[in-house]
Motif scaffolding. Sequence first.
Motif, PDB file in Angstrom:
ATOM      1  N   LEU A 221       0.847  -1.187   0.000  1.00  0.00           N
ATOM      2  CA  LEU A 221       0.000   0.000   0.000  1.00  0.00           C
ATOM      3  C   LEU A 221       0.886   1.242   0.000  1.00  0.00           C
ATOM      4  N   VAL A 222       0.612   2.154  -0.924  1.00  0.00           N
ATOM      5  CA  VAL A 222       1.403   3.365  -1.111  1.00  0.00           C
ATOM      6  C   VAL A 222       0.469   4.569  -1.041  1.00  0.00           C
TER       7      VAL A 222
ATOM      8  N   VAL B 169      -4.659   9.647  -2.562  1.00  0.00           N
ATOM      9  CA  VAL B 169      -5.067   8.265  -2.777  1.00  0.00           C
ATOM     10  C   VAL B 169      -4.189   7.312  -1.991  1.00  0.00           C
ATOM     11  N   LEU B 170      -4.731   6.131  -1.774  1.00  0.00           N
ATOM     12  CA  LEU B 170      -3.955   4.972  -1.364  1.00  0.00           C
ATOM     13  C   LEU B 170      -4.081   3.946  -2.477  1.00  0.00           C
TER      14      LEU B 170
ATOM     15  N   GLY C  83     -10.167   1.406  -8.075  1.00  0.00           N
ATOM     16  CA  GLY C  83      -9.767   0.375  -9.020  1.00  0.00           C
ATOM     17  C   GLY C  83      -9.032   0.901 -10.226  1.00  0.00           C
ATOM     18  N   SER C  84      -8.926   2.234 -10.353  1.00  0.00           N
ATOM     19  CA  SER C  84      -8.193   2.818 -11.483  1.00  0.00           C
ATOM     20  C   SER C  84      -6.742   2.367 -11.454  1.00  0.00           C
ATOM     21  N   ALA C  85      -6.190   2.101 -12.624  1.00  0.00           N
ATOM     22  CA  ALA C  85      -4.818   1.605 -12.715  1.00  0.00           C
ATOM     23  C   ALA C  85      -3.806   2.716 -12.469  1.00  0.00           C
TER      24      ALA C  85
ATOM     25  N   GLU D  39      -3.396  -0.624  -8.421  1.00  0.00           N
ATOM     26  CA  GLU D  39      -4.685   0.033  -8.538  1.00  0.00           C
ATOM     27  C   GLU D  39      -4.998   0.858  -7.291  1.00  0.00           C
ATOM     28  N   VAL D  40      -5.864   1.848  -7.491  1.00  0.00           N
ATOM     29  CA  VAL D  40      -6.290   2.754  -6.421  1.00  0.00           C
ATOM     30  C   VAL D  40      -7.327   2.065  -5.542  1.00  0.00           C
TER      31      VAL D  40
END
Length: 345
Positions: free
Chosen positions: A263-264, A304-305, A277-279, A290-291
Motif C-alpha cells: 500500500l502506497v 489516494v492509497l 480500481g483505477s490503474a 490500482e487505487v
Amino acid sequence: MIDWLARLGGRQEDEERIVFDTPTPARLAMDATVMTPLVHLGILDVSGDDAERFLQGQTSAQVSLADGHFAPLTCFCTPKGRVLANAQLWRVAEGHYRLLMHRSLVVRLHDHLKKFAPFYKAELQLRDDLALIGLIGREAPAVAEARLDVLPPTAWHQANADDVQVLAHPGPRPRLLACLPTERAEETWQQLSDQATPVDNAVWRLHDIQAGLTWLNADQADAYLPQMLNWEALGGISFKKGCYTGQEVVARAHFRGQVKKRLVRGQLEGERLPALGSAVKDANGKGLGEVLSAALDAYGQAEVLAVLSTREAAEPLDVDGQQFKRLQLPYPLERLDPESLAAAT
C-alpha cells in the motif's frame, strides 16, 4: 439513521456518502473540531459463550487482547491468505465482541462466518440499529469528554460510557469514533454541535488516507494479502497467536519476505477523483497496481492509497492522465506486534 441526519441538514448523495452545506470541509478539519456521520462503515456483532474461541480461529487478531480497553485491527482471510474483510475489533462486554468494517462487507462477512458458527456457542448479528459518529480536531478529545462523558482513549483503544463506545483512530489530527444506539444519535449529534461543525464523511476518509489506512469494500475483497495493505505495520496481525484461516500463507509471506505489492500513499496533480480500481501506470504505460481509496484534500487535490508493485518503476507514474506523486506514509513498513501496542497503555 438517514432520517435524523436529514432533519439536521445532511444530504445523502449515495449509500456511502453524506454531505452538508459546510464550506471547505477538509480545510476546516485542519483548524477546527468537526463531526461527521460514518455511513460508509458498518458493524457486525459476535456474542456467546464461545465467541472468543470462535473468533480466535478466524481472525488475525489475538482476541484476548480485545479486553475492553485495547481495540485492535484485524482481518479475516481465505485459506489462500487473501483478505475477505479488514476490521477493528473491540469487546463490548464479556462474551460480546464488535467488528467495524466497510458497510458493503458486513453482510458478506456475516454469511461467511455463519458457516462455522454452528460449531460454537456463538451468534452473529448485523447491527443496523447502531450509529457511528466521527470527531476530528485538536479539541476532539475535550469535546468527547465533555459531551460523551468519557476519558478519550489513545489510538486503537476504546473508552466506554453506558451503551456508547468511543474509539480513537490515528491521523493528522486527533480522531474519535463514537458507536451508539441509533435512537440516541440525533440527541448526541445536537449536543456535539455546540462545539463541532458538521462535515461530509469524505473528510474522515481523507484522514484515513493520510493515516495510511484503507478499508476494503466488497469489490476489493479476496484480492490482497494483509501485508499488501500494510496490515502488519499497523498492528493488525498477531504473529504470536495460534492458527486461524489463512495463517500459514500470511506467516510464510512475512517470514520469507514474499510480499510483492504494498500500500502506497500518493497525491494526484489534479482535482479529479479517480474511480476506485483505477490503474496506476508507469512512464511506459505498464500497470503497477490500482487505487483503493481516494478523497480530495484541503487544497482540492486528490489524495489516494494504492496497492503497487514493489519492483522499481519508470517514473513518472500516473492515474487516468493525472501524475501520481508518492507521499510518505506516517508509519515505518516494519512489523508492529499488537501485543506491544496493548502493553503500551
